[in-house]
Every structure is written in C-alpha cells, then in structure tokens.
Design a protein around this motif. Structure first.
Motif, PDB file in Angstrom:
ATOM      1  N   THR A   1       0.844  -1.191   0.000  1.00 17.00           N
ATOM      2  CA  THR A   1       0.000   0.000   0.000  1.00 17.00           C
ATOM      3  C   THR A   1       0.880   1.241   0.000  1.00 17.00           C
ATOM      4  O   THR A   1       2.053   1.180   0.363  1.00 17.00           O
ATOM      5  N   GLN A   2       0.285   2.329  -0.403  1.00 18.07           N
ATOM      6  CA  GLN A   2       1.005   3.597  -0.427  1.00 18.07           C
ATOM      7  C   GLN A   2       0.036   4.706  -0.050  1.00 18.07           C
ATOM      8  O   GLN A   2      -1.066   4.790  -0.591  1.00 18.07           O
ATOM      9  N   LYS A   3       0.445   5.549   0.877  1.00 18.66           N
ATOM     10  CA  LYS A   3      -0.373   6.692   1.279  1.00 18.66           C
ATOM     11  C   LYS A   3      -0.011   7.889   0.407  1.00 18.66           C
ATOM     12  O   LYS A   3       1.159   8.133   0.149  1.00 18.66           O
ATOM     13  N   ILE A   4      -1.052   8.594  -0.040  1.00 19.42           N
ATOM     14  CA  ILE A   4      -0.837   9.814  -0.809  1.00 19.42           C
ATOM     15  C   ILE A   4      -1.634  10.942  -0.168  1.00 19.42           C
ATOM     16  O   ILE A   4      -2.637  10.704   0.498  1.00 19.42           O
ATOM     17  N   THR A   5      -1.161  12.145  -0.375  1.00 21.25           N
ATOM     18  CA  THR A   5      -1.845  13.333   0.125  1.00 21.25           C
ATOM     19  C   THR A   5      -2.139  14.242  -1.051  1.00 21.25           C
ATOM     20  O   THR A   5      -1.220  14.694  -1.745  1.00 21.25           O
ATOM     21  N   LEU A   6      -3.417  14.494  -1.270  1.00 25.28           N
ATOM     22  CA  LEU A   6      -3.820  15.366  -2.359  1.00 25.28           C
ATOM     23  C   LEU A   6      -3.581  16.828  -1.991  1.00 25.28           C
ATOM     24  O   LEU A   6      -3.556  17.178  -0.803  1.00 25.28           O
ATOM     25  N   ILE A   7      -3.442  17.649  -2.972  1.00 25.57           N
ATOM     26  CA  ILE A   7      -3.221  19.076  -2.756  1.00 25.57           C
ATOM     27  C   ILE A   7      -4.551  19.778  -2.481  1.00 25.57           C
ATOM     28  O   ILE A   7      -4.693  20.493  -1.491  1.00 25.57           O
ATOM     29  N   ASP A   8      -5.528  19.570  -3.347  1.00 25.59           N
ATOM     30  CA  ASP A   8      -6.829  20.217  -3.191  1.00 25.59           C
ATOM     31  C   ASP A   8      -7.839  19.349  -2.455  1.00 25.59           C
ATOM     32  O   ASP A   8      -8.715  19.854  -1.779  1.00 25.59           O
ATOM     33  N   GLY A   9      -7.737  18.051  -2.600  1.00 26.53           N
ATOM     34  CA  GLY A   9      -8.652  17.136  -1.928  1.00 26.53           C
ATOM     35  C   GLY A   9      -9.975  16.993  -2.664  1.00 26.53           C
ATOM     36  O   GLY A   9     -10.214  17.598  -3.703  1.00 26.53           O
ATOM     37  N   ILE A  10     -10.821  16.165  -2.081  1.00 24.24           N
ATOM     38  CA  ILE A  10     -12.132  15.879  -2.668  1.00 24.24           C
ATOM     39  C   ILE A  10     -13.166  15.833  -1.549  1.00 24.24           C
ATOM     40  O   ILE A  10     -12.890  15.323  -0.457  1.00 24.24           O
ATOM     41  N   GLN A  11     -14.321  16.365  -1.816  1.00 22.31           N
ATOM     42  CA  GLN A  11     -15.397  16.385  -0.839  1.00 22.31           C
ATOM     43  C   GLN A  11     -16.067  15.008  -0.835  1.00 22.31           C
ATOM     44  O   GLN A  11     -16.657  14.592  -1.826  1.00 22.31           O
ATOM     45  N   LEU A  12     -15.962  14.300   0.280  1.00 20.00           N
ATOM     46  CA  LEU A  12     -16.636  13.012   0.456  1.00 20.00           C
ATOM     47  C   LEU A  12     -17.639  13.196   1.586  1.00 20.00           C
ATOM     48  O   LEU A  12     -17.270  13.274   2.754  1.00 20.00           O
TER      49      LEU A  12
ATOM     50  N   ILE B   1     -13.555   6.211  -3.945  1.00 20.04           N
ATOM     51  CA  ILE B   1     -14.097   7.283  -4.773  1.00 20.04           C
ATOM     52  C   ILE B   1     -14.627   6.677  -6.062  1.00 20.04           C
ATOM     53  O   ILE B   1     -14.181   5.613  -6.495  1.00 20.04           O
ATOM     54  N   THR B   2     -15.587   7.337  -6.646  1.00 22.44           N
ATOM     55  CA  THR B   2     -16.183   6.859  -7.893  1.00 22.44           C
ATOM     56  C   THR B   2     -15.409   7.412  -9.083  1.00 22.44           C
ATOM     57  O   THR B   2     -14.665   8.387  -8.949  1.00 22.44           O
ATOM     58  N   PRO B   3     -15.603   6.818 -10.261  1.00 25.69           N
ATOM     59  CA  PRO B   3     -14.971   7.392 -11.455  1.00 25.69           C
ATOM     60  C   PRO B   3     -15.393   8.853 -11.682  1.00 25.69           C
ATOM     61  O   PRO B   3     -14.581   9.670 -12.113  1.00 25.69           O
ATOM     62  N   ALA B   4     -16.639   9.183 -11.383  1.00 26.24           N
ATOM     63  CA  ALA B   4     -17.101  10.564 -11.548  1.00 26.24           C
ATOM     64  C   ALA B   4     -16.380  11.506 -10.585  1.00 26.24           C
ATOM     65  O   ALA B   4     -16.019  12.628 -10.952  1.00 26.24           O
ATOM     66  N   GLN B   5     -16.155  11.064  -9.354  1.00 34.00           N
ATOM     67  CA  GLN B   5     -15.415  11.883  -8.391  1.00 34.00           C
ATOM     68  C   GLN B   5     -13.966  12.050  -8.842  1.00 34.00           C
ATOM     69  O   GLN B   5     -13.391  13.126  -8.710  1.00 34.00           O
ATOM     70  N   PHE B   6     -13.388  10.985  -9.382  1.00 34.23           N
ATOM     71  CA  PHE B   6     -12.023  11.085  -9.896  1.00 34.23           C
ATOM     72  C   PHE B   6     -11.966  12.104 -11.030  1.00 34.23           C
ATOM     73  O   PHE B   6     -11.050  12.925 -11.105  1.00 34.23           O
ATOM     74  N   ALA B   7     -12.954  12.065 -11.919  1.00 34.50           N
ATOM     75  CA  ALA B   7     -12.978  12.978 -13.063  1.00 34.50           C
ATOM     76  C   ALA B   7     -13.108  14.434 -12.627  1.00 34.50           C
ATOM     77  O   ALA B   7     -12.710  15.335 -13.366  1.00 34.50           O
ATOM     78  N   ALA B   8     -13.642  14.669 -11.432  1.00 33.34           N
ATOM     79  CA  ALA B   8     -13.823  16.041 -10.942  1.00 33.34           C
ATOM     80  C   ALA B   8     -12.603  16.574 -10.186  1.00 33.34           C
ATOM     81  O   ALA B   8     -12.595  17.729  -9.768  1.00 33.34           O
ATOM     82  N   LEU B   9     -11.565  15.749 -10.010  1.00 32.10           N
ATOM     83  CA  LEU B   9     -10.370  16.186  -9.282  1.00 32.10           C
ATOM     84  C   LEU B   9      -9.629  17.275 -10.039  1.00 32.10           C
ATOM     85  O   LEU B   9      -9.708  17.361 -11.270  1.00 32.10           O
ATOM     86  N   SER B  10      -8.864  18.054  -9.302  1.00 44.18           N
ATOM     87  CA  SER B  10      -7.984  19.035  -9.945  1.00 44.18           C
ATOM     88  C   SER B  10      -6.860  18.283 -10.666  1.00 44.18           C
ATOM     89  O   SER B  10      -6.545  17.135 -10.340  1.00 44.18           O
ATOM     90  N   PHE B  11      -6.263  18.944 -11.630  1.00 40.27           N
ATOM     91  CA  PHE B  11      -5.157  18.336 -12.373  1.00 40.27           C
ATOM     92  C   PHE B  11      -4.030  17.926 -11.429  1.00 40.27           C
ATOM     93  O   PHE B  11      -3.447  16.847 -11.568  1.00 40.27           O
ATOM     94  N   LYS B  12      -3.725  18.782 -10.444  1.00 39.14           N
ATOM     95  CA  LYS B  12      -2.649  18.489  -9.494  1.00 39.14           C
ATOM     96  C   LYS B  12      -2.935  17.196  -8.729  1.00 39.14           C
ATOM     97  O   LYS B  12      -2.026  16.399  -8.476  1.00 39.14           O
ATOM     98  N   ASP B  13      -4.191  16.982  -8.355  1.00 38.16           N
ATOM     99  CA  ASP B  13      -4.536  15.781  -7.604  1.00 38.16           C
ATOM    100  C   ASP B  13      -4.527  14.532  -8.490  1.00 38.16           C
ATOM    101  O   ASP B  13      -4.144  13.447  -8.042  1.00 38.16           O
ATOM    102  N   VAL B  14      -4.909  14.679  -9.753  1.00 33.93           N
ATOM    103  CA  VAL B  14      -4.810  13.552 -10.695  1.00 33.93           C
ATOM    104  C   VAL B  14      -3.350  13.126 -10.831  1.00 33.93           C
ATOM    105  O   VAL B  14      -3.034  11.932 -10.801  1.00 33.93           O
ATOM    106  N   VAL B  15      -2.452  14.100 -10.944  1.00 35.19           N
ATOM    107  CA  VAL B  15      -1.024  13.792 -11.057  1.00 35.19           C
ATOM    108  C   VAL B  15      -0.530  13.100  -9.778  1.00 35.19           C
ATOM    109  O   VAL B  15       0.290  12.181  -9.844  1.00 35.19           O
TER     110      VAL B  15
END
Length: 90
Positions: free
Chosen positions: A4-15, A61-75
C-alpha cells in the motif's frame, strides 16, 4: 515496496461533509488491472486511471469523483500508481 502507499492530495475531494486529502492506494493486482492496458496506466491515460483508481483507493471514490479532481490531484494519484509499476528488481 509496500503493498500500500499513502498519498496526500493538494486540493482534496469532498466526500460527504468532509474534505478528504489522505488516501491509501493498494498495489494493483491482475484483477484490478482487468480490461486496462499497462501502457495506458503507466502513461497516465485519464480513462485508465479513472477505472483503476476506484478499484485500488481507500477511502473509495467513484470514477465521476475522480474525473472532478484538480489536475494536481490527478497527477498525485498517477505518481502513486506509477510507484507500484516502476518498483521492479534490478
């Protein structure tokens, strides 16, 4: 490398009512890669990542939530996935 690997998003996602920035990725297995081309995953193809990430990510997260991420968070997600794929013995 860990399974496993932990990641930290820059902008995050509302869950729900919580802005989530911390996620744990599980190492992709043949089952989670089903229907995907490794080259597409490795090169960061958005369609491939939007299929794979929901299969290996906690919290879910759902594919739709992934699609709504900021570019920085996708990277950030892409970098986490590539870390698994690039970890091969010398």
């Amino acid at each position: 490398m860990s399974a496993t690997q932990k990641i930290t998003l820059i902008d995050g996602i509302q869950l729900g009512e919580v802005l989530t920035k911390e996620f744990t990725l599980s190492e992709p297995t043949p089952g989670s890669l089903r229907g995907l081309k490794l080259q597409d995953v490795f090169t960061g193809d958005i369609d491939a990542l939007s299929t794979l990430i929901p299969r290996i990510c906690l919290p879910f997260i759902t594919p739709a939530q992934f699609a709504a991420l900021s570019f920085k968070d996708v990277v950030t997600f892409q970098t986490g996935v590539i870390g698994f794929l690039a970890d091969t013995p010398a």
